[in-house]
Design a protein around this motif. Structure first.
Motif, PDB file in Angstrom:
ATOM      1  N   LEU A 178       0.808  -1.213   0.000  1.00 29.81           N
ATOM      2  CA  LEU A 178       0.000   0.000   0.000  1.00 29.81           C
ATOM      3  C   LEU A 178       0.846   1.270   0.000  1.00 29.81           C
ATOM      4  CD1 LEU A 178      -2.840  -0.885   2.558  1.00 29.81           C
ATOM      5  CD2 LEU A 178      -3.102  -0.488   0.091  1.00 29.81           C
ATOM      6  N   ILE A 179       2.128   1.168   0.365  1.00 29.04           N
ATOM      7  CA  ILE A 179       2.965   2.365   0.466  1.00 29.04           C
ATOM      8  C   ILE A 179       3.046   3.110  -0.858  1.00 29.04           C
ATOM      9  CG2 ILE A 179       5.321   3.177   0.906  1.00 29.04           C
ATOM     10  CD1 ILE A 179       5.541   1.109   3.099  1.00 29.04           C
ATOM     11  N   PRO A 180       3.316   2.441  -2.001  1.00 33.44           N
ATOM     12  CA  PRO A 180       3.270   3.195  -3.270  1.00 33.44           C
ATOM     13  C   PRO A 180       1.890   3.792  -3.556  1.00 33.44           C
ATOM     14  CG  PRO A 180       4.367   1.075  -3.569  1.00 33.44           C
ATOM     15  CD  PRO A 180       3.745   1.047  -2.212  1.00 33.44           C
ATOM     16  N   VAL A 181       0.850   3.115  -3.074  1.00 29.91           N
ATOM     17  CA  VAL A 181      -0.505   3.623  -3.303  1.00 29.91           C
ATOM     18  C   VAL A 181      -0.720   4.925  -2.535  1.00 29.91           C
ATOM     19  CG1 VAL A 181      -2.961   3.102  -3.089  1.00 29.91           C
ATOM     20  CG2 VAL A 181      -1.353   1.293  -3.712  1.00 29.91           C
ATOM     21  N   TYR A 182      -0.198   5.011  -1.297  1.00 33.91           N
ATOM     22  CA  TYR A 182      -0.311   6.257  -0.536  1.00 33.91           C
ATOM     23  C   TYR A 182       0.269   7.430  -1.333  1.00 33.91           C
ATOM     24  CZ  TYR A 182      -0.864   3.128   3.537  1.00 33.91           C
ATOM     25  OH  TYR A 182      -1.271   2.167   4.415  1.00 33.91           O
ATOM     26  N   ALA A 183       1.491   7.227  -1.837  1.00 31.98           N
ATOM     27  CA  ALA A 183       2.160   8.300  -2.583  1.00 31.98           C
ATOM     28  C   ALA A 183       1.391   8.652  -3.843  1.00 31.98           C
ATOM     29  CB  ALA A 183       3.594   7.876  -2.929  1.00 31.98           C
ATOM     30  N   LEU A 184       0.866   7.636  -4.526  1.00 39.19           N
ATOM     31  CA  LEU A 184       0.103   7.892  -5.744  1.00 39.19           C
ATOM     32  C   LEU A 184      -1.181   8.655  -5.445  1.00 39.19           C
ATOM     33  CD1 LEU A 184       0.311   7.319  -8.762  1.00 39.19           C
ATOM     34  CD2 LEU A 184      -1.037   5.251  -8.392  1.00 39.19           C
ATOM     35  N   ILE A 185      -1.814   8.325  -4.345  1.00 41.39           N
ATOM     36  CA  ILE A 185      -3.022   9.064  -3.946  1.00 41.39           C
ATOM     37  C   ILE A 185      -2.670  10.523  -3.665  1.00 41.39           C
ATOM     38  CG2 ILE A 185      -4.755   9.312  -2.122  1.00 41.39           C
ATOM     39  CD1 ILE A 185      -4.775   6.260  -1.904  1.00 41.39           C
ATOM     40  N   GLY A 186      -1.558  10.749  -2.970  1.00 39.68           N
ATOM     41  CA  GLY A 186      -1.127  12.120  -2.708  1.00 39.68           C
ATOM     42  C   GLY A 186      -0.877  12.886  -3.993  1.00 39.68           C
ATOM     43  N   GLY A 187      -0.243  12.224  -4.964  1.00 39.24           N
ATOM     44  CA  GLY A 187      -0.001  12.890  -6.235  1.00 39.24           C
ATOM     45  C   GLY A 187      -1.282  13.213  -6.982  1.00 39.24           C
ATOM     46  N   LEU A 188      -2.236  12.289  -6.952  1.00 38.83           N
ATOM     47  CA  LEU A 188      -3.508  12.532  -7.628  1.00 38.83           C
ATOM     48  C   LEU A 188      -4.310  13.641  -6.944  1.00 38.83           C
ATOM     49  CD1 LEU A 188      -4.600   8.850  -8.392  1.00 38.83           C
ATOM     50  CD2 LEU A 188      -3.732  10.542 -10.010  1.00 38.83           C
ATOM     51  N   LEU A 189      -4.268  13.665  -5.611  1.00 40.10           N
ATOM     52  CA  LEU A 189      -5.013  14.707  -4.885  1.00 40.10           C
ATOM     53  C   LEU A 189      -4.430  16.092  -5.113  1.00 40.10           C
ATOM     54  CD1 LEU A 189      -5.699  12.933  -1.452  1.00 40.10           C
ATOM     55  CD2 LEU A 189      -7.307  13.333  -3.332  1.00 40.10           C
ATOM     56  N   ALA A 190      -3.147  16.174  -5.521  1.00 36.25           N
ATOM     57  CA  ALA A 190      -2.514  17.474  -5.751  1.00 36.25           C
ATOM     58  C   ALA A 190      -2.906  18.079  -7.086  1.00 36.25           C
ATOM     59  CB  ALA A 190      -0.988  17.333  -5.675  1.00 36.25           C
ATOM     60  N   TRP A 215       3.784  29.136  -8.455  1.00 38.99           N
ATOM     61  CA  TRP A 215       2.391  28.723  -8.628  1.00 38.99           C
ATOM     62  C   TRP A 215       2.276  27.335  -9.235  1.00 38.99           C
ATOM     63  CZ3 TRP A 215      -2.187  30.708  -7.070  1.00 38.99           C
ATOM     64  CH2 TRP A 215      -2.148  31.967  -6.474  1.00 38.99           C
ATOM     65  N   GLY A 216       3.396  26.653  -9.404  1.00 38.92           N
ATOM     66  CA  GLY A 216       3.351  25.322  -9.995  1.00 38.92           C
ATOM     67  C   GLY A 216       3.300  24.203  -8.976  1.00 38.92           C
ATOM     68  N   TRP A 217       2.780  24.479  -7.787  1.00 40.35           N
ATOM     69  CA  TRP A 217       2.763  23.477  -6.723  1.00 40.35           C
ATOM     70  C   TRP A 217       1.984  22.233  -7.124  1.00 40.35           C
ATOM     71  CZ3 TRP A 217       2.994  24.547  -0.898  1.00 40.35           C
ATOM     72  CH2 TRP A 217       3.956  25.518  -0.628  1.00 40.35           C
ATOM     73  N   GLY A 218       0.849  22.401  -7.782  1.00 36.76           N
ATOM     74  CA  GLY A 218       0.031  21.259  -8.142  1.00 36.76           C
ATOM     75  C   GLY A 218       0.796  20.270  -9.005  1.00 36.76           C
ATOM     76  N   ARG A 219       1.409  20.763 -10.083  1.00 34.31           N
ATOM     77  CA  ARG A 219       2.184  19.889 -10.963  1.00 34.31           C
ATOM     78  C   ARG A 219       3.408  19.328 -10.248  1.00 34.31           C
ATOM     79  NH1 ARG A 219       4.665  22.417 -14.898  1.00 34.31           N
ATOM     80  NH2 ARG A 219       4.207  24.505 -14.161  1.00 34.31           N
ATOM     81  N   PHE A 220       4.107  20.187  -9.496  1.00 34.38           N
ATOM     82  CA  PHE A 220       5.358  19.760  -8.863  1.00 34.38           C
ATOM     83  C   PHE A 220       5.122  18.655  -7.833  1.00 34.38           C
ATOM     84  CE2 PHE A 220       8.503  20.185  -5.437  1.00 34.38           C
ATOM     85  CZ  PHE A 220       9.653  19.973  -6.159  1.00 34.38           C
ATOM     86  N   PHE A 221       4.179  18.860  -6.927  1.00 29.85           N
ATOM     87  CA  PHE A 221       3.966  17.865  -5.873  1.00 29.85           C
ATOM     88  C   PHE A 221       3.280  16.612  -6.400  1.00 29.85           C
ATOM     89  CE2 PHE A 221       4.843  21.468  -3.105  1.00 29.85           C
ATOM     90  CZ  PHE A 221       5.571  20.868  -2.096  1.00 29.85           C
ATOM     91  N   SER A 222       2.477  16.740  -7.436  1.00 27.95           N
ATOM     92  CA  SER A 222       1.904  15.532  -8.025  1.00 27.95           C
ATOM     93  C   SER A 222       2.988  14.681  -8.665  1.00 27.95           C
ATOM     94  CB  SER A 222       0.839  15.897  -9.062  1.00 27.95           C
ATOM     95  OG  SER A 222       1.412  16.603 -10.157  1.00 27.95           O
ATOM     96  N   LEU A 223       3.991  15.332  -9.270  1.00 27.06           N
ATOM     97  CA  LEU A 223       5.104  14.585  -9.866  1.00 27.06           C
ATOM     98  C   LEU A 223       6.004  13.993  -8.790  1.00 27.06           C
ATOM     99  CD1 LEU A 223       5.985  16.942 -12.853  1.00 27.06           C
ATOM    100  CD2 LEU A 223       4.947  14.671 -12.956  1.00 27.06           C
ATOM    101  N   LEU A 224       6.175  14.699  -7.673  1.00 26.05           N
ATOM    102  CA  LEU A 224       6.933  14.106  -6.561  1.00 26.05           C
ATOM    103  C   LEU A 224       6.219  12.860  -6.035  1.00 26.05           C
ATOM    104  CD1 LEU A 224       8.308  16.997  -4.285  1.00 26.05           C
ATOM    105  CD2 LEU A 224       9.532  15.595  -5.949  1.00 26.05           C
ATOM    106  N   GLY A 225       4.889  12.934  -5.961  1.00 28.14           N
ATOM    107  CA  GLY A 225       4.136  11.750  -5.550  1.00 28.14           C
ATOM    108  C   GLY A 225       4.297  10.605  -6.532  1.00 28.14           C
ATOM    109  N   LEU A 226       4.316  10.929  -7.829  1.00 28.45           N
ATOM    110  CA  LEU A 226       4.534   9.900  -8.845  1.00 28.45           C
ATOM    111  C   LEU A 226       5.910   9.267  -8.692  1.00 28.45           C
ATOM    112  CD1 LEU A 226       3.685   8.462 -11.489  1.00 28.45           C
ATOM    113  CD2 LEU A 226       4.702  10.391 -12.722  1.00 28.45           C
TER     114      LEU A 226
END
Length: 619
Positions: free
Chosen positions: A11-23, A117-128
């Motif tokens: 589930l650990i990769p899933v947590y990170a992926l969820i965080g990236g999607l929520l961003a 202002w690119g937080w959404g893209r940046f943190f979603s990619l970090l989650g990926l």
């Protein structure tokens, strides 16, 4: 409870992926009222959950045998693809390093990208990235590993190109993507070739197969070369090393991950495939040669760089080269220890210099200086990171380098000399960078360069404490050799090489020797400064060849293919125009035309038969 935590590690990769999607909804144009900051906070929370899940699972599985989990993926036409996960102390320990460093990098990014202002893209990619890296180390299947590596290659392109309005950023993202694609293409060939030989992609089964395999030496060597190419690109090994330097144009928080654990993804695959490489002495020798050339070349290039990021990027390639040497000489545990000690120290060095990039006018180390009094926290972090990366006892890399050199002492003394030489050059390079940035008197470009904000300093201090205590952690896990059984000769050589490199660099760059330093031969200095002219060699060979081939293909397409098509079209047009003016509208005329055409076609088709009869009649 402990068993449950181990069983649900997937589930650990899933947590990170969820965080990236929520961003993603906080990207510009979707959610505007709250601003972009919630994207970062969501990812920090999810990474925090991932980190502590991994920590508790690690203690639950320590001293227990590894477990395998099989997740069905695709079954069609006799092809069964299953995602195989290996839950072991090593894989979960790697997850702890990935999630821990990503947690610190995300906190660091909240401060570094405060006005972005690119937080959404940046943190979603970090989650990926976090999800991909965690899945990679848990995965026990080569084909799934290849798929994950492709996702990480795409993530690298998007993350490096975050600030796509800057030309250098676009160039860096493009070169990073294309260079990795070259390695991945050959890796795919090796993956498919290995399946035809072994009939499996499972790492555990591949190890058992390699122990008794009887294969053609030429075929297994070619397959191994393909499998080596992928890690070469990921680990920035010669000649696929230029992308890492250009990728430094991306945001510094992403560089923290890239320089520590992303480049190590290739090393992880290399270590997992080591039993297969052992089937081909030629491939093992090639791995050692690639690592040695990259380690020596990268260490020499680093001492001539003036950009604060380039100075560190080449040290990453150097240590990945040492990992290649360890894998090529069948020292898997040493390679894993090198990956660990390098990851935490390299991340700390990037954090230390990232604050300087954040609020300084220039990245040219020759124009900085005197920052020790203004940025003491950054200076301390740089010192700790340097000591953790070189052969300085009792910190982590000393034990990793010692274990590598000790394993080569009896069988490969030349490689021991390379390890000692590279350690001395790396110490010289990092001391030089510290002296130029923090030593001396303040210059015009560094007079107003205060310490970074606490969101950037806090991760530095936490990681500094971990680097200092890493030997104690390794000792508690019984991963360090007993001091009484050490090879004293190897230990002294490592220590003296570190002292020698640090002393010479301090005398040169902290003394009264006139700056800038020039080598006696300008050609040699240019050779180091311009990366052994590798970009120029690329331009006159590969780039020139591809350009000429493209021009030839364009000419062939325009003058041959298009010429034939245009000729057919022109003939049809002229024929149609001719028929238009030659027809009189009478039915009998059309019938006569058709009859003559059919007669001509029949005569042409039957001409060989009638020709033979005619010749017989004459003769």
């Amino acid at each position: 409870m402990d068993q449950y935590l181990v069983d649900t590690v997937w589930l650990i990769p899933v947590y990170a992926l969820i965080g990236g999607l929520l961003a993603i909804p906080w990207s510009p144009g979707i959610i505007r009222k709250t601003g972009p900051r919630p994207a970062g906070y969501v990812n920090v929370v999810m990474t925090f959950i991932s980190f502590f899940h991994a920590v508790f699972a690690f203690f639950a599985i320590w001293n227990h045998p590894a477990k395998e989990v099989f997740i069905p993926w695709l079954s069609t036409a006799g092809l069964n693809l299953t995602i195989n996960l290996e839950l072991s102390a090593v894989s979960i320990g790697a997850v702890i390093i990935i999630t821990g460093l990503n947690l610190l990098a995300q906190i660091y990014a909240i401060g570094y990208m405060e006005m972005d202002w690119g937080w959404g893209r940046f943190f979603s990619l970090l989650g990926l990235f976090e999800a991909g890296l965690c899945a990679l180390v848990l995965c026990n299947d080569l084909f799934s590993t290849y798929v994950i590596l492709e996702v990480l290659t795409l993530g690298t392109y998007l993350l490096v190109g975050l600030w796509f309005s800057q030309p250098l950023v676009v160039t860096g993202a493009r070169d990073a993507f294309l260079t990795k694609r070259v390695g991945d293409l050959f890796l795919l060939m090796g993956v498919l070739g290995l399946w035809t030989l072994s009939g499996t992609w499972n790492y555990t089964e591949l190890t058992a197969w390699a122990a008794t395999a009887n294969v053609d030496p030429t075929i297994i060597t070619l397959v191994c070369f393909g499998l080596i190419a992928g890690p070469m690109g990921k680990c920035a090994q010669f000649p696929l090393h230029l992308w890492l330097d250009e990728a430094m144009e991306g945001p510094v928080p992403s560089t923290i991950l890239r320089s520590s654990v992303v480049v190590a993804s290739g090393a992880w695959v290399l270590i997992k495939l080591q039993p297969v490489f052992s089937l081909s002495p030629v491939a093992s020798s090639a791995i050692v040669a690639i690592g040695a050339v990259t380690a020596i070349g990268g260490a020499l290039i680093a001492i001539a760089q003036i950009d604060i990021k380039r100075c560190l990027s080449y040290s990453v390639s150097v240590y990945m080269g040492l990992i290649f040497i360890a894998v090529g000489t069948q020292q898997d545990e040493t390679a894993l220890l090198l990956v660990l000690t390098h990851a935490v120290s390299a991340a700390l060095l990037v954090m230390s210099t990232g604050g300087i990039v954040w609020n300084s006018v220039t990245q040219d180390v020759t124009q900085l200086g005197g920052l020790w009094s203004r940025r003491p926290m950054s200076g301390i972090a740089f010192i700790v990171g340097t000591l953790g990366l070189i052969g300085f006892p009792p910190l982590g890399s000393f034990w990793a380098l010692f274990k590598l050199a000790d394993g080569l002492w009896e069988t490969h003394p030349t490689l021991v000399g390379i390890v000692i030489f590279v350690n001395a050059l790396t110490t010289f390079s990092l001391t030089r960078e510290f002296a130029l940035i923090f030593g001396g008197k303040p210059k015009q470009m560094s007079e107003r360069s205060p310490e970074a904000i606490w969101l950037m300093v806090l991760p530095m201090m936490v990681l500094s404490g971990f680097v200092l205590h890493l030997p104690l952690v390794l000792q508690s896990l019984s991963l360090l050799p007993d001091w009484a059984t050490l090879n004293k000769d190897v230990a002294l050589l490592l220590i003296w090489s570190s002292i020698f490199g640090c002393s010479i660099s301090s005398i040169i760059y902290l003394g009264n020797i006139p700056k800038p330093i020039r080598l006696p031969w300008q050609g040699l200095q240019n050779l180091f400064a311009y990366d052994f002219y590798t970009p120029q060699i690329y331009k006159v060979t590969i780039i020139f060849g591809v350009a000429q081939l493209s021009k030839f293909a364009d000419m062939l397409d325009r003058f041959v293919i298009d010429g034939i098509v245009n000729s057919v079209g022109l003939f049809s047009l002229l024929g149609g125009e001719g028929l238009k003016y030659s027809n009189n509208g009478q039915t009998q005329f059309y019938a006569l035309t058709v009859l003559l055409g059919v007669g001509f076609l029949g005569a042409w088709v039957t001409w060989p038969f009638w020709g033979i009869q005619f010749m017989n009649l004459i003769f």
